[in-house]
Motif scaffolding. Structure first.
Motif, PDB file in Angstrom:
ATOM      1  N   GLY A 147       0.826  -1.198   0.000  1.00 11.64           N
ATOM      2  CA  GLY A 147       0.000   0.000   0.000  1.00 11.64           C
ATOM      3  C   GLY A 147       0.859   1.247   0.000  1.00 11.64           C
ATOM      4  O   GLY A 147       1.990   1.239  -0.485  1.00 11.64           O
ATOM      5  N   ASP A 148       0.315   2.302   0.574  1.00  7.80           N
ATOM      6  CA  ASP A 148       0.997   3.584   0.553  1.00  7.80           C
ATOM      7  C   ASP A 148       2.046   3.657   1.658  1.00  7.80           C
ATOM      8  O   ASP A 148       1.722   3.699   2.837  1.00  7.80           O
ATOM      9  CB  ASP A 148      -0.030   4.712   0.716  1.00  7.80           C
ATOM     10  CG  ASP A 148       0.575   6.092   0.530  1.00  7.80           C
ATOM     11  OD1 ASP A 148       1.763   6.185   0.163  1.00  7.80           O
ATOM     12  OD2 ASP A 148      -0.148   7.078   0.740  1.00  7.80           O
ATOM     13  N   GLY A 149       3.294   3.678   1.281  1.00  7.38           N
ATOM     14  CA  GLY A 149       4.379   3.767   2.244  1.00  7.38           C
ATOM     15  C   GLY A 149       4.366   5.076   3.010  1.00  7.38           C
ATOM     16  O   GLY A 149       4.760   5.132   4.179  1.00  7.38           O
ATOM     17  N   LYS A 150       3.905   6.131   2.371  1.00 12.49           N
ATOM     18  CA  LYS A 150       3.867   7.441   3.031  1.00 12.49           C
ATOM     19  C   LYS A 150       2.902   7.417   4.215  1.00 12.49           C
ATOM     20  O   LYS A 150       3.240   7.873   5.307  1.00 12.49           O
ATOM     21  CB  LYS A 150       3.451   8.521   2.030  1.00 12.49           C
ATOM     22  CG  LYS A 150       3.444   9.921   2.590  1.00 12.49           C
ATOM     23  CD  LYS A 150       3.088  10.927   1.494  1.00 12.49           C
ATOM     24  CE  LYS A 150       3.110  12.346   1.985  1.00 12.49           C
ATOM     25  NZ  LYS A 150       2.764  13.299   0.911  1.00 12.49           N
ATOM     26  N   ALA A 151       1.715   6.882   4.018  1.00 12.81           N
ATOM     27  CA  ALA A 151       0.726   6.814   5.098  1.00 12.81           C
ATOM     28  C   ALA A 151       1.247   5.948   6.240  1.00 12.81           C
ATOM     29  O   ALA A 151       1.108   6.307   7.410  1.00 12.81           O
ATOM     30  CB  ALA A 151      -0.605   6.276   4.583  1.00 12.81           C
ATOM     31  N   TRP A 152       1.868   4.820   5.912  1.00 15.44           N
ATOM     32  CA  TRP A 152       2.406   3.930   6.937  1.00 15.44           C
ATOM     33  C   TRP A 152       3.510   4.627   7.721  1.00 15.44           C
ATOM     34  O   TRP A 152       3.531   4.606   8.952  1.00 15.44           O
ATOM     35  CB  TRP A 152       2.919   2.644   6.284  1.00 15.44           C
ATOM     36  CG  TRP A 152       3.424   1.633   7.252  1.00 15.44           C
ATOM     37  CD1 TRP A 152       2.672   0.760   7.998  1.00 15.44           C
ATOM     38  CD2 TRP A 152       4.782   1.378   7.612  1.00 15.44           C
ATOM     39  NE1 TRP A 152       3.490  -0.026   8.775  1.00 15.44           N
ATOM     40  CE2 TRP A 152       4.792   0.340   8.556  1.00 15.44           C
ATOM     41  CE3 TRP A 152       5.993   1.926   7.210  1.00 15.44           C
ATOM     42  CZ2 TRP A 152       5.969  -0.163   9.116  1.00 15.44           C
ATOM     43  CZ3 TRP A 152       7.167   1.440   7.762  1.00 15.44           C
ATOM     44  CH2 TRP A 152       7.135   0.405   8.700  1.00 15.44           C
TER      45      TRP A 152
ATOM     46  N   PRO B 256      -4.613  12.052   0.763  1.00 12.18           N
ATOM     47  CA  PRO B 256      -6.056  11.823   0.706  1.00 12.18           C
ATOM     48  C   PRO B 256      -6.601  11.435   2.087  1.00 12.18           C
ATOM     49  O   PRO B 256      -5.860  10.967   2.951  1.00 12.18           O
ATOM     50  CB  PRO B 256      -6.215  10.665  -0.284  1.00 12.18           C
ATOM     51  CG  PRO B 256      -4.865  10.105  -0.506  1.00 12.18           C
ATOM     52  CD  PRO B 256      -3.851  11.071   0.003  1.00 12.18           C
ATOM     53  N   TYR B 257      -7.904  11.638   2.274  1.00 13.82           N
ATOM     54  CA  TYR B 257      -8.540  11.373   3.559  1.00 13.82           C
ATOM     55  C   TYR B 257      -8.292   9.952   4.051  1.00 13.82           C
ATOM     56  O   TYR B 257      -8.026   9.736   5.230  1.00 13.82           O
ATOM     57  CB  TYR B 257     -10.051  11.624   3.487  1.00 13.82           C
ATOM     58  CG  TYR B 257     -10.417  13.053   3.216  1.00 13.82           C
ATOM     59  CD1 TYR B 257     -10.046  14.071   4.086  1.00 13.82           C
ATOM     60  CD2 TYR B 257     -11.134  13.401   2.081  1.00 13.82           C
ATOM     61  CE1 TYR B 257     -10.377  15.390   3.849  1.00 13.82           C
ATOM     62  CE2 TYR B 257     -11.472  14.723   1.828  1.00 13.82           C
ATOM     63  CZ  TYR B 257     -11.092  15.716   2.711  1.00 13.82           C
ATOM     64  OH  TYR B 257     -11.412  17.015   2.471  1.00 13.82           O
ATOM     65  N   ARG B 258      -8.382   8.978   3.180  1.00 14.75           N
ATOM     66  CA  ARG B 258      -8.210   7.585   3.598  1.00 14.75           C
ATOM     67  C   ARG B 258      -6.802   7.333   4.119  1.00 14.75           C
ATOM     68  O   ARG B 258      -6.609   6.568   5.062  1.00 14.75           O
ATOM     69  CB  ARG B 258      -8.583   6.608   2.491  1.00 14.75           C
ATOM     70  CG  ARG B 258      -7.681   6.616   1.293  1.00 14.75           C
ATOM     71  CD  ARG B 258      -8.036   5.518   0.286  1.00 14.75           C
ATOM     72  NE  ARG B 258      -7.555   5.749  -1.041  1.00 14.75           N
ATOM     73  CZ  ARG B 258      -6.274   5.894  -1.385  1.00 14.75           C
ATOM     74  NH1 ARG B 258      -5.348   5.826  -0.493  1.00 14.75           N
ATOM     75  NH2 ARG B 258      -5.936   6.104  -2.636  1.00 14.75           N
ATOM     76  N   ASP B 259      -5.801   7.994   3.535  1.00 19.12           N
ATOM     77  CA  ASP B 259      -4.430   7.829   4.011  1.00 19.12           C
ATOM     78  C   ASP B 259      -4.224   8.542   5.350  1.00 19.12           C
ATOM     79  O   ASP B 259      -3.483   8.068   6.211  1.00 19.12           O
ATOM     80  CB  ASP B 259      -3.423   8.340   2.980  1.00 19.12           C
ATOM     81  CG  ASP B 259      -3.371   7.454   1.746  1.00 19.12           C
ATOM     82  OD1 ASP B 259      -3.938   6.345   1.770  1.00 19.12           O
ATOM     83  OD2 ASP B 259      -2.763   7.885   0.743  1.00 19.12           O
ATOM     84  N   ILE B 260      -4.871   9.692   5.507  1.00 21.81           N
ATOM     85  CA  ILE B 260      -4.801  10.388   6.797  1.00 21.81           C
ATOM     86  C   ILE B 260      -5.450   9.518   7.866  1.00 21.81           C
ATOM     87  O   ILE B 260      -4.926   9.387   8.975  1.00 21.81           O
ATOM     88  CB  ILE B 260      -5.474  11.763   6.723  1.00 21.81           C
ATOM     89  CG1 ILE B 260      -4.732  12.677   5.736  1.00 21.81           C
ATOM     90  CG2 ILE B 260      -5.530  12.425   8.101  1.00 21.81           C
ATOM     91  CD1 ILE B 260      -5.463  13.967   5.411  1.00 21.81           C
ATOM     92  N   ALA B 261      -6.580   8.912   7.525  1.00 21.80           N
ATOM     93  CA  ALA B 261      -7.261   8.025   8.468  1.00 21.80           C
ATOM     94  C   ALA B 261      -6.347   6.869   8.859  1.00 21.80           C
ATOM     95  O   ALA B 261      -6.252   6.510  10.040  1.00 21.80           O
ATOM     96  CB  ALA B 261      -8.563   7.507   7.862  1.00 21.80           C
ATOM     97  N   ALA B 262      -5.644   6.316   7.895  1.00 22.99           N
ATOM     98  CA  ALA B 262      -4.724   5.210   8.187  1.00 22.99           C
ATOM     99  C   ALA B 262      -3.556   5.692   9.042  1.00 22.99           C
ATOM    100  O   ALA B 262      -3.161   5.018   9.999  1.00 22.99           O
ATOM    101  CB  ALA B 262      -4.204   4.596   6.884  1.00 22.99           C
ATOM    102  N   ALA B 263      -3.005   6.857   8.726  1.00 21.37           N
ATOM    103  CA  ALA B 263      -1.844   7.376   9.460  1.00 21.37           C
ATOM    104  C   ALA B 263      -2.190   7.758  10.892  1.00 21.37           C
ATOM    105  O   ALA B 263      -1.353   7.640  11.790  1.00 21.37           O
ATOM    106  CB  ALA B 263      -1.252   8.577   8.729  1.00 21.37           C
TER     107      ALA B 263
END
Length: 177
Positions: free
Chosen positions: A58-63, A138-145
């Motif tokens: 997935g998105d390494g940045k969010a992680w 994006p909102y979903r990545d912020i939610a994950a982070a």
């Protein structure tokens, strides 16, 4: 099956290392201190590498930003009670010399309201605003982070934007008669 260290390092460098600036930016806004942010990012990258086996793609940045955020929270708990040094742009800007004093004053004045108001926001509002507006996540990545539901992210972002706008408006009217 465990991945050998050289393969893990290569994958880590490809997926996570490119987000170093975003990690520092988030840590800087959450801590309000350049040196603390640098220390946190270093610690977060060490943690991220140590636990890279738990990264599921997935998105390494969010992680990574979730690791940075959690490192900031741990750091804040550890540092509670320690005096905070306010961020002084003039002191901490390394190598960024303005052509002259007038240009610097104009530039500082243009950003002073926004910077001061952003720093005055509570951490839970500041972090979602930085992730959305400065990191353009994006909102979903912020939610994950942040380990928050997307609805909570949107709600906090809305309140953060409103508080930021009110603060800027209030500060400008206090300065300009």
């Amino acid at each position: 099956m465990p991945v050998d260290t050289s393969s893990k390092l290569a994958l880590f460098e490809r997926r996570i290392l490119p987000h170093l600036d975003a990690a520092y930016n988030l840590a800087r806004w959450l801590t309000r201190n350049t040196h603390d942010a640098e220390d946190i990012v270093q610690e977060a990258y060490l943690r991220a590498f140590r636990f890279f086996d738990s990264f599921q793609g997935g998105d390494g940045k969010a992680w990574l930003l979730a690791v940075v955020r959690n490192t900031c929270i741990t750091w804040r708990h550890r540092e509670q009670g320690a005096p905070q040094v306010p961020f002084d742009e003039a002191v901490h800007a390394a190598g960024n010399r303005a052509p002259d004093a007038e240009s610097r004053l104009v530039k500082d004045a243009a950003f002073a309201y926004v910077r001061d108001c952003l720093e005055a926001l509570p951490a839970e509002f500041r972090e979602v605003l930085v992730l959305r507006e400065l990191e353009e996540m994006p909102y979903r990545d912020i939610a994950a982070a942040t380990s928050l539901p997307a609805g909570t992210v949107m709600s906090r972002l809305s309140r953060a934007r409103r508080r930021l706008a009110e603060c800027i408006k209030r500060n400008r009217t206090e300065v300009v008669p």
